[in-house]
Design an enzyme around this catalytic site. Structure first.
Site, PDB file in Angstrom:
ATOM      1  N   GLY A 117      20.673   1.601  36.751  1.00 16.73           N
ATOM      2  CA  GLY A 117      20.449   0.228  36.845  1.00 16.73           C
ATOM      3  C   GLY A 117      21.480  -0.895  36.857  1.00 16.73           C
ATOM      4  N   SER A 123      21.207   4.426  40.123  1.00 20.34           N
ATOM      5  CA  SER A 123      21.710   3.256  41.230  1.00 20.34           C
ATOM      6  C   SER A 123      21.585   4.146  42.628  1.00 20.34           C
ATOM      7  CB  SER A 123      22.887   2.629  40.728  1.00 20.34           C
ATOM      8  OG  SER A 123      22.969   2.138  39.673  1.00 20.34           O
TER       9      SER A 123
HETATM   10  P1  13P Z   1      18.101   2.862  38.744  1.00 18.53           P
HETATM   11  O1  13P Z   1      17.563   3.714  39.978  1.00 18.53           O
HETATM   12  O2  13P Z   1      17.461   1.619  38.608  1.00 18.53           O
HETATM   13  O3  13P Z   1      19.448   3.102  38.342  1.00 18.53           O
HETATM   14  O4  13P Z   1      17.266   4.036  37.474  1.00 18.53           O
HETATM   15  C1  13P Z   1      17.789   5.446  37.338  1.00 18.53           C
HETATM   16  C2  13P Z   1      16.623   5.747  36.500  1.00 18.53           C
HETATM   17  O5  13P Z   1      16.735   5.648  35.177  1.00 18.53           O
HETATM   18  C3  13P Z   1      15.427   6.767  37.019  1.00 18.53           C
HETATM   19  O6  13P Z   1      14.944   7.471  35.909  1.00 18.53           O
END
Ligand code: 13P
Length: 251
Positions: free
Chosen positions: A167, A207
């Protein structure tokens, strides 16, 4: 050959309206050359499973017990009962928010296997551990304890998710991802034997988006992705699935 897997983790997002995005993904990728899994919140699993078509549906957690006095919890058997075929276990947000230990994750994985679910076991270092160059020690320890002895390619997937990449828009370099994935593969082969160890799919998560998916999918021992934010909208997730299909066709 390991069949590639594009998995979406919706986390605590989505209501009935968002099932339209799931339907769209199902329609666009009905004959995909890769497996597609979406893990919506518990509240949407039954409805999602009804409309999923060729997409698999999973949970984001389960209790280690099959049933009983555990207010607010959901068992693996309950997930299977409403159409789930997989469950994410030991996500860093659960390890952090609920102090989940690797022993608990292994117990949950046993419960998942007993219910016929694929256990998607997450491992990953935080930023301080990365900076202290402890990444492989941390991952090795999490793997040793979280993964059950009966793990194989049919019942288990491992997701490498560095906490600092979740994230944040930050991603490790492809060399860093490759280094960790090669390490995980070697550990699994040593512990489970080359047959089982080689058959378990390894996902990268943190991400992943349309713009970086292709280069991540080209890394050795990356068999797909566990995608958070970019799995919520069909128009964001679809190009990631397509990039994985390109990599599957090329290998
Ligand atoms: P993001 O793709 O939003 O970074 O989250 C990754 C994640 O925690 C998937 O389980």
């Amino acid at each position: 050959m390991r069949r590639k897997l594009a998995a979406g983790n919706w986390k605590m997002n989505g209501g009935n309206a968002e099932l339209d995005d799931l339907r769209t993904i199902g329609e666009r990728h009905s004959a995909a050359a890769v497996d597609i899994l979406i893990c919506p919140p518990f509240t949407l699993i039954a409805a999602a499973a009804q409309i999923a078509g060729s997409i698999s549906i999973g949970g984001q957690n389960c209790h280690a017990a099959a049933s009983g006095a555990h207010t607010g919890d959901i068992s693996a058997q309950m997930l299977a009962d409403v159409g789930a075929s997989a469950v994410i276990l030991g996500h860093s947000e659960r390890r952090e928010d609920y102090s989940e230990t690797s022993d608990e994750v292994r117990a949950k994985a046993h419960a998942a296997h007993a219910a016929g679910l694929i256990a998607i076991i997450c491992v990953g270092e935080n930023l301080a551990q990365r900076e202290a160059q402890n990444t492989l020690d941390i991952i090795g320890g999490q793997l040793a304890t979280s993964v059950p002895d009966i793990a194989n390619g049919e019942n288990t997937v491992i997701a490498y998710e560095p906490c600092w990449a979740i994230g944040t828009g930050l991603t490790p370099t492809t060399d860093q991802i490759g280094g960790v994935h090669d390490f995980i593969r070697a550990r699994l082969e040593k512990r489970l034997g080359t047959g089982a160890g080689r058959s378990i799919r390894l996902l990268y998560g943190g991400s992943v988006k349309a713009g970086n998916a292709a280069e991540i999918f080209a890394v050795s021992n990356v068999d797909g992705a566990l995608v958070g934010g970019a799995s919520l909208k069909a128009n964001d997730f679809s190009p990631i699935i397509s990039a994985l299909e390109v990599s599957a066709n090329a290998s």
